[in-house]
Design a protein around this motif. Structure first.
Motif, short mmCIF file in Angstrom:
data_model
loop_
_atom_site.label_atom_id
_atom_site.label_comp_id
_atom_site.label_asym_id
_atom_site.label_seq_id
_atom_site.Cartn_x
_atom_site.Cartn_y
_atom_site.Cartn_z
N ASP A 13 -5.80 17.38 39.32
CA ASP A 13 -5.18 18.13 38.22
C ASP A 13 -6.19 19.00 37.48
O ASP A 13 -5.82 19.74 36.58
CB ASP A 13 -4.55 17.15 37.21
CG ASP A 13 -3.42 16.37 37.83
OD1 ASP A 13 -2.97 16.76 38.91
OD2 ASP A 13 -2.99 15.38 37.22
N ARG A 107 -1.06 20.20 39.35
CA ARG A 107 -0.11 19.18 39.80
C ARG A 107 0.00 18.07 38.79
O ARG A 107 -0.93 17.29 38.59
CB ARG A 107 -0.55 18.65 41.16
CG ARG A 107 -0.56 19.75 42.21
CD ARG A 107 -1.27 19.31 43.46
NE ARG A 107 -1.58 20.49 44.28
CZ ARG A 107 -2.44 20.48 45.26
NH1 ARG A 107 -3.09 19.40 45.58
NH2 ARG A 107 -2.65 21.58 45.95
N GLU A 289 10.35 18.13 38.10
CA GLU A 289 8.95 18.19 38.52
C GLU A 289 8.75 17.37 39.80
O GLU A 289 8.00 17.76 40.68
CB GLU A 289 8.03 17.68 37.40
CG GLU A 289 7.93 18.60 36.20
CD GLU A 289 7.38 19.97 36.55
OE1 GLU A 289 6.52 20.06 37.47
OE2 GLU A 289 7.81 20.95 35.93
N TYR A 293 7.42 18.86 43.32
CA TYR A 293 6.21 18.25 43.89
C TYR A 293 6.46 17.82 45.33
O TYR A 293 5.64 18.06 46.22
CB TYR A 293 5.80 17.06 43.02
CG TYR A 293 4.61 16.28 43.54
CD1 TYR A 293 3.32 16.80 43.45
CD2 TYR A 293 4.77 15.02 44.11
CE1 TYR A 293 2.23 16.08 43.92
CE2 TYR A 293 3.68 14.30 44.57
CZ TYR A 293 2.42 14.83 44.48
OH TYR A 293 1.35 14.12 44.95
N ARG A 297 4.76 18.91 48.98
CA ARG A 297 4.16 17.91 49.88
C ARG A 297 4.75 18.02 51.28
O ARG A 297 4.03 17.96 52.28
CB ARG A 297 4.40 16.49 49.35
CG ARG A 297 3.50 16.06 48.21
CD ARG A 297 3.42 14.55 48.13
NE ARG A 297 4.74 13.93 48.04
CZ ARG A 297 5.05 12.79 48.63
NH1 ARG A 297 4.17 12.14 49.36
NH2 ARG A 297 6.26 12.27 48.48
#
Length: 737
Positions: A13, A107, A289, A293, A297
């Motif tokens: 992050d 992230r 979120e 995410y 991925r």
């Protein structure tokens, strides 16, 4: 000496700042933005990404450590995206960190979704233990074992608990006793469900020719130019997209499909899912979120092959990207209004060059900028002039609203449109009513003769401000407000403030019992708002779909046989030299929603300016004639894409300070350009002059040579960087806002 700016541990992050390292002599020429390097960091060696190079640094030489080596053979999607971010920072005048946070969003820590599968370790032992549980009256354990024995395979833990009505403690006990095992794995949050595949639709001869032409362009050793696909509304551009995507997938590559609006997502994704099944996913701002995410991925792992979404989907980290498609490429939403203020079209082409991929731009109404590039040979132009499956373009009628007023009809609905609505309702056919609200804010127009009050210097509409003054947002020209039309003397002059709710009320009054669905900012607020309305209308649950711009972009309703355009020319009143282009695009897209099925379609365009070239050619969907007229206008006044313009945008809570600062910048332009070759326009208020208590102004610089504007931007950026008071000044090339 050469120094490298390196971002460390980009997978975390913490994209805080780049660190400076010395490039050893033996690595000079090999270290470039985007490449991975081994660097000493604190007490260990880690990997980092190079984001920039410099010949000097302000840091003391003794604290700068050298790069230890290159990481070769491990080029990743992230490394290519870092190189893209470096390009964006240079091109759009952003900091590297801001560009990185756009390309590789920070992230947030999102809890993974676990998939827990329960299975029997030994079937014979389980049967014996179940019999034992029956004797000892361990009913819960027996139910679990009997259920698993009946299923004969692993069962989802949630399903097992629900079917056997047992608490988690029972499963934990059976696991300790060695009767069952639990496999735990991470599972993606899915955003596309019921991925049922269907055979590909058959291409028409025209679509086949388009596909083969594009394949031919991209089959050469040079990689091929970007392609601009100009296809009339309903020509089946999406089928061409899917054929080219199938080519990419056959080569083991992935594809990104950009769309301009959330409203397009539902129908567009369904079509791609029908062709490609669960290899498709999509992004938009209303996903959680966790959902966003997991889509990233899945893309990085190669578990999906096609990403559909708006501008941000361009940065999907596919490891083997082969194709980027930008549908409705003319849309302004492809331009970011946050730093870096990038254009998705240009950025897609740069990403494709970094990844040896191809770019396809598609539209029924291409932007003037893209068409000019096609005319100059920078893009390959491919045309489709006919609708798919022999469907006909709708018959279009222009209604002069000035004549309606003269005969006493002051309603927003003309008599002709009301007649057609009544006819379609009787036939149980559906209707789209598009309320064109673009350009309504502040413009001053006469409802009797159609006169619009314009700037005498810039040929754009003046905007009425709260103090009663009319102001040009390009050069700053001001004049007093008017209450009498200077052309016809009518007092029917002022702004128009009609909204979708007012039109809905009028429709229900004129046609009792009519079922109306509104699609606007209010009715689509919240997750799933667009999809809910589209599904309802497609299912025949309403007679009329009434809305603003979002209803004319990409929707395909086969029972819609009438499209009505209300206030068609309102967008001509925008204080912007692109108002004609935007009006043509809106009208052509709106007209194109009618008659897309077996039934013939009709469109009624209501306007106060029936002789305007954008209205006339938009009604006929005649892009070539529109382009020739528009490019001539741009050529005369030196507007982009014929000339180049630089926009210097400023904001401040102190209006007086902002005006002073912008005037100083204009004087500075005079100092860096003593010959006066740069033409400075303004400063003047931006089209929205105040947002969140911050005043906003703009100054335009124009020049026939874009290189001179790039040089001017560099000088201005240096001047701004050493003057703290200019922290809220940004600079961008004004191309297709």
């Amino acid at each position: 000496m050469q120094y490298a700016e390196v971002i460390v541990d980009i997978a975390s992050d913490k994209l805080d700042k780049p660190f400076t390292y010395l490039v050893p002599e033996e690595l000079r020429g090999q270290v470039k933005p985007g490449c991975r390097v081994k660097i000493p960091f604190r007490s260990r060696t880690i990997m980092g990404y190079v984001v920039g190079l410099a010949e000097r640094t302000d840091l003391a030489p003794e604290i700068i450590r050298p790069i230890e080596g290159l990481v070769t053979g491990e080029e990743t999607a992230d490394s290519r995206l870092v190189a893209l971010a470096a390009w964006m920072a240079r091109t759009y005048g952003s900091t590297t960190i801001r560009a990185l946070k756009t390309v590789l969003p920070v992230r947030k820590k999102v809890k993974s979704v676990e998939k827990r599968q329960v299975f029997l370790r030994d079937r014979q032992e389980a049967e014996a233990y179940a019999a034992f549980c029956q004797k000892r009256h361990y009913a819960a354990k027996e139910r679990v074992l009997r259920f698993l024995l009946d299923q004969g395979e692993a069962v989802d833990e949630g399903v097992l608990k629900k079917e056997t009505n047992v608490p988690l403690s029972v499963l934990t006990s059976l696991k300790k006793e060695g009767m069952i095992g639990i496999d735990v794995s991470e599972e993606y949050r899915r955003v596309v469900w019921n991925a049922k595949k269907y055979p590909p639709e058959e291409l028409s001869e025209e679509q086949e020719r388009a596909v083969e032409t594009i394949r031919g362009e991209w089959s050469g050793t040079g990689g091929g130019r970007p392609v601009l696909l100009e296809g009339v509304t309903g020509s089946g551009k999406t089928l061409v997209y899917m054929e080219l995507i199938a080519d990419a997938l056959a080569r083991g590559q992935q594809a990104i499909v950009l769309i301009p609006e959330i409203a397009l997502t539902y129908q567009t994704v369904l079509r791609f899912v029908a062709r490609f099944g669960d290899r498709v996913s999509f992004l938009h701002s209303r996903l959680s979120e966790g959902e966003k995410y997991d889509q990233m991925r899945a893309a990085r792992a190669g578990d999906i092959s096609i990403m559909v979404g708006p501008r941000s989907a361009l940065f999907t980290p596919f490891p083997h990207l082969g194709l980027i498609i930008i549908d409705e490429e003319h849309e302004t939403s492809y331009h970011s209004e946050q730093m870096p203020r990038y254009y998705a079209q240009e950025t897609a082409i740069e990403r494709a060059s970094l990844e040896d991929a191809h770019v396809l731009l598609g539209s029924a109404t291409p932007s003037v900028r893209s068409m000019r590039k096609a005319r100059l040979g920078v893009y390959l132009l491919v045309k489709m002039a006919h609708r798919y499956a022999d469907a006909r373009l709708p018959e279009t009628e222009i209604v002069d609203m000035k004549a309606e007023m003269k005969k006493g009809n002051r309603s927003i609905l003309s008599d002709r449109l009301k007649e057609e609505i009544g006819d379609r309702l009787a036939k149980r056919e559906q209707i789209l009513l598009f309320l064109n609200r673009r350009g309504y804010t502040g413009c001053v127009t006469c409802r009797s003769c159609g006169k619009v009050i314009k700037c005498p210097h810039c040929d754009v509409s003046l905007v009425r401000h709260r103090d009663g003054r009319l102001i040009c947002h390009y050069c700053g020209f001001e004049m007093d407000d008017v209450d009498v039309c200077p052309d016809c003397g009518s007092r029917e002059i002022g702004g128009l403030t009609v909204g979708t709710e007012q039109v809905e009320d009028l429709l229900k009054k004129e046609f009792p019992g009519v079922r109306v669905l509104r699609m606007d900012a209010d009715t689509t607020r919240g997750k799933g708002g667009h999809e809910r309305i589209v599904k309802s209308f497609a299912a025949g649950e309403a007679d009329i779909l009434l809305g603003t711009q979002m209803i004319v972009k990409g929707h395909d309703f086969h029972n819609v046989t009438l499209v009505g355009v209300l206030l068609a020319d309102l967008s001509l009143n925008e204080a912007d030299y692109r108002s004609g282009e935007r009006t043509y695009q809106l009208l052509a897209q709106a007209v194109g929603r009618a008659g897309r099925g077996a039934k013939p379609g009709c469109a009624i365009i209501q306007t106060y300016r029936p002789d305007n070239y954008a209205v006339l050619f938009g009604a006929r969907q005649n892009y070539t004639s529109f382009y020739e007229a528009e490019i001539s206008f741009r050529n005369v006044l030196g507007y982009p894409p014929v000339g180049s313009m630089l926009a210097v945008l400023g904001s401040s809570e102190d209006e007086k300070l902002l005006k002073t600062g912008m005037q100083y910048l204009k004087k500075y332009v005079g100092r860096i350009d003593p010959k006066g070759t740069l033409h400075a326009i303004g400063p003047a208020p931006q089209s929205v002059g105040k947002v969140k208590d911050r005043y906003r102004m703009v100054m335009y610089l124009s020049h026939t040579d874009e290189k001179q504007l790039i040089l001017a931007r560099e000088y201005l950026e240096k001047y701004i960087s050493v003057n703290p008071g200019y922290a809220h000044i940004t600079i961008e090339f004004d191309q297709n806002l």
